[in-house]
Design an enzyme around this catalytic site. Structure first.
Site, PDB file in Angstrom:
ATOM      1  N   SER A 137      34.142 -48.178  15.617  1.00 36.75           N
ATOM      2  CA  SER A 137      33.161 -48.167  16.708  1.00 36.75           C
ATOM      3  C   SER A 137      32.087 -47.133  16.395  1.00 36.75           C
ATOM      4  O   SER A 137      32.385 -46.089  15.795  1.00 36.75           O
ATOM      5  CB  SER A 137      33.864 -47.764  18.007  1.00 36.75           C
ATOM      6  OG  SER A 137      32.900 -47.405  18.988  1.00 36.75           O
ATOM      7  N   TYR A 150      39.237 -42.360  22.770  1.00 46.15           N
ATOM      8  CA  TYR A 150      38.863 -43.637  22.139  1.00 46.15           C
ATOM      9  C   TYR A 150      38.140 -43.387  20.815  1.00 46.15           C
ATOM     10  O   TYR A 150      38.498 -43.964  19.786  1.00 46.15           O
ATOM     11  CB  TYR A 150      37.966 -44.435  23.097  1.00 46.15           C
ATOM     12  CG  TYR A 150      37.387 -45.679  22.473  1.00 46.15           C
ATOM     13  CD1 TYR A 150      38.199 -46.759  22.155  1.00 46.15           C
ATOM     14  CD2 TYR A 150      36.028 -45.773  22.178  1.00 46.15           C
ATOM     15  CE1 TYR A 150      37.671 -47.903  21.563  1.00 46.15           C
ATOM     16  CE2 TYR A 150      35.490 -46.910  21.592  1.00 46.15           C
ATOM     17  CZ  TYR A 150      36.317 -47.971  21.287  1.00 46.15           C
ATOM     18  OH  TYR A 150      35.797 -49.097  20.693  1.00 46.15           O
TER      19      TYR A 150
HETATM   20  N1  LIG Z   1      32.309 -54.265  22.938  1.00 42.68           N
HETATM   21  C1  LIG Z   1      31.905 -53.080  22.495  1.00 42.68           C
HETATM   22  O1  LIG Z   1      30.945 -52.475  23.046  1.00 42.68           O
HETATM   23  C2  LIG Z   1      32.553 -52.469  21.285  1.00 42.68           C
HETATM   24  C3  LIG Z   1      31.869 -51.444  20.606  1.00 42.68           C
HETATM   25  C4  LIG Z   1      32.454 -50.852  19.496  1.00 42.68           C
HETATM   26  C5  LIG Z   1      33.677 -51.289  19.054  1.00 42.68           C
HETATM   27  N2  LIG Z   1      34.340 -52.292  19.715  1.00 42.68           N
HETATM   28  C6  LIG Z   1      35.654 -52.703  19.207  1.00 42.68           C
HETATM   29  O2  LIG Z   1      35.632 -54.085  18.948  1.00 42.68           O
HETATM   30  C7  LIG Z   1      36.957 -54.626  19.049  1.00 42.68           C
HETATM   31  C8  LIG Z   1      36.925 -55.887  19.886  1.00 42.68           C
HETATM   32  O3  LIG Z   1      36.564 -55.553  21.214  1.00 42.68           O
HETATM   33  P1  LIG Z   1      35.736 -56.523  22.171  1.00 42.68           P
HETATM   34  O4  LIG Z   1      34.445 -55.867  22.456  1.00 42.68           O
HETATM   35  O5  LIG Z   1      35.728 -57.911  21.642  1.00 42.68           O
HETATM   36  O6  LIG Z   1      36.630 -56.382  23.509  1.00 42.68           O
HETATM   37  P2  LIG Z   1      37.456 -57.455  24.382  1.00 42.68           P
HETATM   38  O7  LIG Z   1      36.568 -58.574  24.770  1.00 42.68           O
HETATM   39  O8  LIG Z   1      38.110 -56.643  25.441  1.00 42.68           O
HETATM   40  O9  LIG Z   1      38.545 -58.016  23.355  1.00 42.68           O
HETATM   41  C9  LIG Z   1      39.656 -57.254  22.970  1.00 42.68           C
HETATM   42  C10 LIG Z   1      40.639 -58.142  22.230  1.00 42.68           C
HETATM   43  O10 LIG Z   1      41.782 -57.343  21.850  1.00 42.68           O
HETATM   44  C11 LIG Z   1      42.957 -58.017  22.269  1.00 42.68           C
HETATM   45  N3  LIG Z   1      44.004 -57.071  22.608  1.00 42.68           N
HETATM   46  C12 LIG Z   1      43.972 -56.070  23.516  1.00 42.68           C
HETATM   47  N4  LIG Z   1      45.158 -55.449  23.574  1.00 42.68           N
HETATM   48  C13 LIG Z   1      45.960 -56.076  22.681  1.00 42.68           C
HETATM   49  C14 LIG Z   1      47.302 -55.912  22.287  1.00 42.68           C
HETATM   50  N5  LIG Z   1      48.084 -54.967  22.819  1.00 42.68           N
HETATM   51  N6  LIG Z   1      47.808 -56.733  21.336  1.00 42.68           N
HETATM   52  C15 LIG Z   1      47.045 -57.701  20.796  1.00 42.68           C
HETATM   53  N7  LIG Z   1      45.762 -57.918  21.116  1.00 42.68           N
HETATM   54  C16 LIG Z   1      45.234 -57.108  22.052  1.00 42.68           C
HETATM   55  C17 LIG Z   1      42.539 -58.829  23.501  1.00 42.68           C
HETATM   56  O11 LIG Z   1      43.380 -59.964  23.662  1.00 42.68           O
HETATM   57  P3  LIG Z   1      44.587 -60.116  24.702  1.00 42.68           P
HETATM   58  O12 LIG Z   1      44.159 -59.500  25.989  1.00 42.68           O
HETATM   59  O13 LIG Z   1      44.762 -61.589  24.730  1.00 42.68           O
HETATM   60  O14 LIG Z   1      45.744 -59.433  24.070  1.00 42.68           O
HETATM   61  C18 LIG Z   1      41.150 -59.288  23.068  1.00 42.68           C
HETATM   62  O15 LIG Z   1      41.240 -60.451  22.288  1.00 42.68           O
HETATM   63  C19 LIG Z   1      37.821 -53.508  19.648  1.00 42.68           C
HETATM   64  O16 LIG Z   1      38.577 -52.897  18.621  1.00 42.68           O
HETATM   65  C20 LIG Z   1      36.808 -52.526  20.201  1.00 42.68           C
HETATM   66  O17 LIG Z   1      37.296 -51.202  20.223  1.00 42.68           O
HETATM   67  C21 LIG Z   1      33.795 -52.892  20.810  1.00 42.68           C
END
Ligand SMILES: NC(=O)c1ccc[n+]([C@@H]2O[C@H](COP(=O)([O-])OP(=O)(O)OC[C@H]3O[C@@H](n4cnc5c(N)ncnc54)[C@H](OP(=O)(O)O)[C@@H]3O)[C@@H](O)[C@H]2O)c1
Length: 244
Positions: A137, A150
């Site tokens: 991130s 985080y």
């Molecule tokens: N969106 C942002 O602004 C942002 C910025 C920087 C980095 N990121 C990183 O990008 C990645 C994806 O995030 P996103 O933005 O797409 O968020 P999101 O829409 O909340 O998606 C998170 C994903 O992780 C899965 N997940 C959560 N807990 C889990 C567990 N215990 N076991 C298996 N799967 C799990 C969720 O699926 P289930 O609920 O079905 O398990 C979902 O598919 C993350 O690592 C996040 O830290 C995001």
């Protein structure tokens, strides 16, 4: 690595960046193992993406990670690419950090990717090559109040990834780390917040929020080019080099 006909494991494939990545890689000819906890969502997605399989697994549970890799091998017989994307945010000051939540965040954002790498590396080594992309991130490059836990988990993940890259280069296993910044997904809604209900601060981003599809393209770029670090935006690269 070209993704056509490659077997790719994407964790967190049920939503946001993982979902967009699964769709994009399928479009480019890859065959996907779709991993997250939401069985129904993954099964529906698997129907949409030709030759993919749904593997429900909780990435905080070492046995489920091992089973997920075994199921992928049983079905496809190989794993070429791992995208460690599943993750969750935590919004609280250092003073108010709940230690159980701290452990949960590190289990999911750091230990999960570590264990998944430990499972796939011997497979990729036997196959003669592989690619691993870990989703960190942009906050890992910053000092944003309330995001200490985080951002530390994501900073540690970046460190682990770049070390693994050095350790595995002679095995032709290329490890890269992607730094998204604010991306329009369910991440904000899924972030654990203290105090309850308070949202994370967007920070002073020089660019508007990105779409998940834009970050998926960056992930694809990382796989194809084999870069060590892939930033959502060039201004983040300056931060990584201590220039901002
Ligand atoms: N969106 C942002 O602004 C942002 C910025 C920087 C980095 N990121 C990183 O990008 C990645 C994806 O995030 P996103 O933005 O797409 O968020 P999101 O829409 O909340 O998606 C998170 C994903 O992780 C899965 N997940 C959560 N807990 C889990 C567990 N215990 N076991 C298996 N799967 C799990 C969720 O699926 P289930 O609920 O079905 O398990 C979902 O598919 C993350 O690592 C996040 O830290 C995001």
């Amino acid at each position: 690595m070209d993704v056509k006909n490659k077997i790719v494991v994407v964790t967190g494939a049920s939503s946001g960046i993982g979902l967009a990545t699964a769709r994009l890689l399928t479009e480019r000819g890859a065959k996907l193992a779709l991993v997250s906890r939401s069985k129904e969502k993954l099964e529906a997605l698997s129907k949409e993406l030709p030759e993919s399989i749904a593997i429900p697994a909780d990435m905080t549970k070492p046995n489920e990670i091992k089973r997920m890799v075994e199921q992928t091998m049983d079905h496809f017989g190989r794993i070429d690419i791992l995208v460690n994307n599943a993750g969750q945010g935590y919004y609280a000051t250092i003073e108010k950090t709940d230690l159980d939540i701290f452990h949960h965040i590190f289990d999911l954002n750091l230990m999960g990717p570590l264990i998944a790498m430990q499972q796939v590396v011997p497979i990729m080594r036997r196959q003669g090559r592989g690619a691993i992309i870990n989703i960190s991130s942009g906050t890992a490059l910053m000092r944003l109040p309330n995001l200490g836990v985080y951002s530390s988990s994501k900073r540690a993940l970046a460190g682990l990834s770049l070390t693994a890259r050095e350790e595995l280069k002679n095995d032709h296993i290329v490890v890269g780390v992607v730094y998204p910044y604010i991306t329009l997904t369910n991440f904000g809604k899924n972030t654990i917040k203290d105090p309850q209900g308070e949202d994370r601060q967007p920070g002073n981003s020089p660019t508007p929020a990105d779409t998940a599809e834009y970050i998926a393209l960056k992930i694809l770029e990382g796989i194809v080019n084999g870069d060590a670090e892939i930033f959502a935006h060039d201004w983040m690269m300056k931060m990584a080099k201590g220039g901002a």
